[in-house]
Scaffold this motif. Sequence first.
Motif, PDB file in Angstrom:
ATOM      1  N   VAL A  88      35.809  79.789  58.620  1.00 19.37           N
ATOM      2  CA  VAL A  88      35.304  81.153  58.428  1.00 19.37           C
ATOM      3  C   VAL A  88      34.219  81.194  57.346  1.00 19.37           C
ATOM      4  O   VAL A  88      33.985  82.232  56.721  1.00 19.37           O
ATOM      5  N   THR A  89      33.554  80.065  57.137  1.00 20.57           N
ATOM      6  CA  THR A  89      32.435  80.001  56.199  1.00 20.57           C
ATOM      7  C   THR A  89      31.311  79.174  56.801  1.00 20.57           C
ATOM      8  O   THR A  89      31.515  78.424  57.759  1.00 20.57           O
ATOM      9  N   LYS A  90      30.139  79.295  56.207  1.00 19.27           N
ATOM     10  CA  LYS A  90      29.024  78.426  56.591  1.00 19.27           C
ATOM     11  C   LYS A  90      29.197  77.025  56.024  1.00 19.27           C
ATOM     12  O   LYS A  90      28.717  76.042  56.614  1.00 19.27           O
ATOM     13  N   ALA A  91      29.852  76.934  54.869  1.00 18.11           N
ATOM     14  CA  ALA A  91      30.105  75.650  54.229  1.00 18.11           C
ATOM     15  C   ALA A  91      31.258  75.830  53.254  1.00 18.11           C
ATOM     16  O   ALA A  91      31.457  76.912  52.699  1.00 18.11           O
ATOM     17  N   SER A  92      32.018  74.754  53.035  1.00 18.29           N
ATOM     18  CA  SER A  92      33.202  74.842  52.186  1.00 18.29           C
ATOM     19  C   SER A  92      33.465  73.463  51.608  1.00 18.29           C
ATOM     20  O   SER A  92      33.611  72.495  52.360  1.00 18.29           O
ATOM     21  N   TRP A  93      33.516  73.360  50.261  1.00 18.27           N
ATOM     22  CA  TRP A  93      33.771  72.055  49.674  1.00 18.27           C
ATOM     23  C   TRP A  93      34.362  72.197  48.273  1.00 18.27           C
ATOM     24  O   TRP A  93      34.384  73.281  47.696  1.00 18.27           O
ATOM     25  N   MET A  94      34.866  71.068  47.764  1.00 15.38           N
ATOM     26  CA  MET A  94      35.441  71.003  46.428  1.00 15.38           C
ATOM     27  C   MET A  94      34.415  70.420  45.456  1.00 15.38           C
ATOM     28  O   MET A  94      33.762  69.431  45.761  1.00 15.38           O
ATOM     29  N   VAL A  95      34.301  71.034  44.288  1.00 13.56           N
ATOM     30  CA  VAL A  95      33.457  70.515  43.222  1.00 13.56           C
ATOM     31  C   VAL A  95      34.286  69.522  42.398  1.00 13.56           C
ATOM     32  O   VAL A  95      35.408  69.816  42.006  1.00 13.56           O
ATOM     33  N   ARG A  96      33.732  68.356  42.128  1.00 10.25           N
ATOM     34  CA  ARG A  96      34.495  67.288  41.484  1.00 10.25           C
ATOM     35  C   ARG A  96      33.986  66.930  40.092  1.00 10.25           C
ATOM     36  O   ARG A  96      34.514  66.000  39.465  1.00 10.25           O
ATOM     37  N   SER A  97      32.994  67.656  39.596  1.00  6.22           N
ATOM     38  CA  SER A  97      32.437  67.331  38.284  1.00  6.22           C
ATOM     39  C   SER A  97      31.984  68.601  37.587  1.00  6.22           C
ATOM     40  O   SER A  97      31.313  69.448  38.193  1.00  6.22           O
ATOM     41  N   ALA A  98      32.355  68.736  36.301  1.00  4.71           N
ATOM     42  CA  ALA A  98      31.917  69.900  35.537  1.00  4.71           C
ATOM     43  C   ALA A  98      30.404  69.928  35.412  1.00  4.71           C
ATOM     44  O   ALA A  98      29.771  70.984  35.504  1.00  4.71           O
ATOM     45  N   ALA A  99      29.794  68.775  35.211  1.00  5.50           N
ATOM     46  CA  ALA A  99      28.341  68.724  35.073  1.00  5.50           C
ATOM     47  C   ALA A  99      27.630  69.113  36.357  1.00  5.50           C
ATOM     48  O   ALA A  99      26.482  69.565  36.335  1.00  5.50           O
ATOM     49  N   ALA A 100      28.331  68.956  37.506  1.00  2.00           N
ATOM     50  CA  ALA A 100      27.720  69.284  38.797  1.00  2.00           C
ATOM     51  C   ALA A 100      27.816  70.768  39.134  1.00  2.00           C
ATOM     52  O   ALA A 100      27.174  71.222  40.090  1.00  2.00           O
ATOM     53  N   LEU A 101      28.586  71.537  38.380  1.00  2.00           N
ATOM     54  CA  LEU A 101      28.844  72.931  38.756  1.00  2.00           C
ATOM     55  C   LEU A 101      27.577  73.770  38.947  1.00  2.00           C
ATOM     56  O   LEU A 101      27.445  74.459  39.971  1.00  2.00           O
ATOM     57  N   PRO A 102      26.620  73.774  38.013  1.00  2.00           N
ATOM     58  CA  PRO A 102      25.426  74.608  38.238  1.00  2.00           C
ATOM     59  C   PRO A 102      24.684  74.256  39.519  1.00  2.00           C
ATOM     60  O   PRO A 102      24.264  75.141  40.272  1.00  2.00           O
ATOM     61  N   GLY A 103      24.516  72.974  39.768  1.00  2.00           N
ATOM     62  CA  GLY A 103      23.830  72.569  40.991  1.00  2.00           C
ATOM     63  C   GLY A 103      24.599  72.957  42.241  1.00  2.00           C
ATOM     64  O   GLY A 103      23.994  73.341  43.251  1.00  2.00           O
ATOM     65  N   GLU A 104      25.916  72.872  42.180  1.00  2.00           N
ATOM     66  CA  GLU A 104      26.729  73.229  43.342  1.00  2.00           C
ATOM     67  C   GLU A 104      26.682  74.733  43.605  1.00  2.00           C
ATOM     68  O   GLU A 104      26.674  75.173  44.757  1.00  2.00           O
ATOM     69  N   VAL A 105      26.654  75.540  42.537  1.00  2.00           N
ATOM     70  CA  VAL A 105      26.526  76.995  42.714  1.00  2.00           C
ATOM     71  C   VAL A 105      25.177  77.333  43.332  1.00  2.00           C
ATOM     72  O   VAL A 105      25.082  78.180  44.237  1.00  2.00           O
ATOM     73  N   ALA A 106      24.118  76.676  42.873  1.00  2.00           N
ATOM     74  CA  ALA A 106      22.796  76.913  43.454  1.00  2.00           C
ATOM     75  C   ALA A 106      22.782  76.532  44.931  1.00  2.00           C
ATOM     76  O   ALA A 106      22.252  77.271  45.769  1.00  2.00           O
ATOM     77  N   ARG A 107      23.343  75.373  45.244  1.00  2.00           N
ATOM     78  CA  ARG A 107      23.400  74.932  46.638  1.00  2.00           C
ATOM     79  C   ARG A 107      24.183  75.922  47.496  1.00  2.00           C
ATOM     80  O   ARG A 107      23.756  76.283  48.604  1.00  2.00           O
ATOM     81  N   ALA A 108      25.323  76.395  46.985  1.00  2.00           N
ATOM     82  CA  ALA A 108      26.133  77.349  47.742  1.00  2.00           C
ATOM     83  C   ALA A 108      25.383  78.653  47.966  1.00  2.00           C
ATOM     84  O   ALA A 108      25.421  79.243  49.057  1.00  2.00           O
TER      85      ALA A 108
END
Length: 557
Positions: free
Chosen positions: A131-151
């Motif tokens: 029920v989403t376009k994409a769904s994944w788990m974030v595995r690194s605190a340093a990756a969070l900003p980039g993952e939010v931008a990607r989402a």
Amino acid sequence: MSQRTAKPRRGADALLDALGRDGARRPVFTLSGNHIMSVFDAAIGRDDLALAHMRHEAAAVHAADAWARLTGEVGVALVTAGQGHANAAAALCTAMGGETPVLLLSGHAALSELGLGGFQEMRQADYAAPVTKASWMVRSAAALPGEVARASRIARSGRPGPVHLSLPADVLEAPVDAGAIVWPAAEAFAAEEMPLAPRAAAAVLAEIAAAARPLLVAGPALCTSAGRRLLGTLETALGLPVPGMESPRGVNDPSLGAFAEALAEADLVVLLGKPLDFTLRFGRAPAVAPGCRWIVLDPDPALLARAARALGERLAFAALADASAAVRALAAAAGATGTAAAHAGWAADLRTALAHRPAAWDAVVSAPGAPVHPIGLCRALQPFLDRHPDAVLVSDGGEIGQWAQALLRAPHRLINGVAGAIGPSIPFAIGAKRARPESPVLAVLGDGTCGFHMAEFDTACRLGLPFVAVVGNDSRWNAEYQIQLRQYGANRAEGCALAPATRYDLAAAALGAHGEFVTGIEQLPAALERAFASGRPACVNVLIEGAPAPVVRRGAA
């Protein structure tokens, strides 16, 4: 990528910095839980966002959905792990069907505990994926900003829709060195452009010019206020109305008048980001003339392929483009060629069909002291919407929602959408009021619908978000009851009765809202005046006739 100078203390701080990075001053609709306490702590003292505490996780997603529809930004919901995530995921169906950019952030069992039976550990990304376009788990605190931008980029791009990120508790709590983070630039959050090429736009316009009765239809992403303004530019350029389809009633959506008759007469249908699906009867006769040709402009290659399989030789042209870009390209090209008068007679017929409402409705009168007919209810509501140039109408529920959509007009409209799930109206109203605090918000819903998120009156009172919810109370699940009547007969209607004349107004008042109980049409105007004047969330509980939803046909009552 640019470097951010402020040093976040932990993953939770980096997450909130990222949410505020695209410039949108947004609320985060949330419900607390063990796995996201670090985010609540990180939010203290921030002025770029605020946590809006809801009473149910699904309501948080619905409120974010409404906020996104009215602002055009990504709406954010934050919930805890396990059952909190599962509750929230149920509301993603509505956002997916409504083509709304929503970001669901769910706490998750710690990475260090995965596979060990951690508290509320579940495969959350897999749970939300359908029920989403994409769904994944974030595995690194340093990756969070980039993952939010990607989402955010995924949620906005192509056909907009919800995206989910699972956030393990130890990722949120992990210390972060600012130098270890590559901070995304503002454009990393923006939608990826999917333009319609000039040659493709010219080909579409040539097909429209060659048709005798072309019909352009827009999808849900263009049924927002901004989308309808954009469609207005295309209507002006072509001289043709361009209706938007966002209702599960499809060709029988009463807000589109006699659309079904117009569709059956068309010899060319152009889909502007509108999927070919059940709402268009899959493009099959008799809903559509057997020789009708189709043009499909869509951002999803899978839906283009599906349409090609369904239509075969009837598919005249198809191209990959997002709906807004396609409309802009067609409007610009049509304006340059001056084709607005080419289909004047057919355009007039279309406008007449879309505006049609049965004359017999004018004769419907509710007797004093008796349950109010939905037509009388809507007549009483329209003046309140007319008072403000920026009023918001929320319409939800089975049969009563269809009457509201057929008869009520407002600058902004939010409905439950193609997914067809009822229940989001009260959290929709909360999200709408956060998006447009100066605008009056009117929600029309049924008594069955009210039961889903009635506790959110408490949320609206705590947050100081006044709106008026008018509950059409016919003491049953009327949509299902009407199906049973048609298919099985009254003697086999089962499981649709609700308690008679339930006092939803008193329940809302107990939660801090203003309440009104209306048992006859003569009481309604004054009750509505008091509700709107109260300056509080209000529940106007109106006993109504259990009328079936309207199906609009010319020449029929």
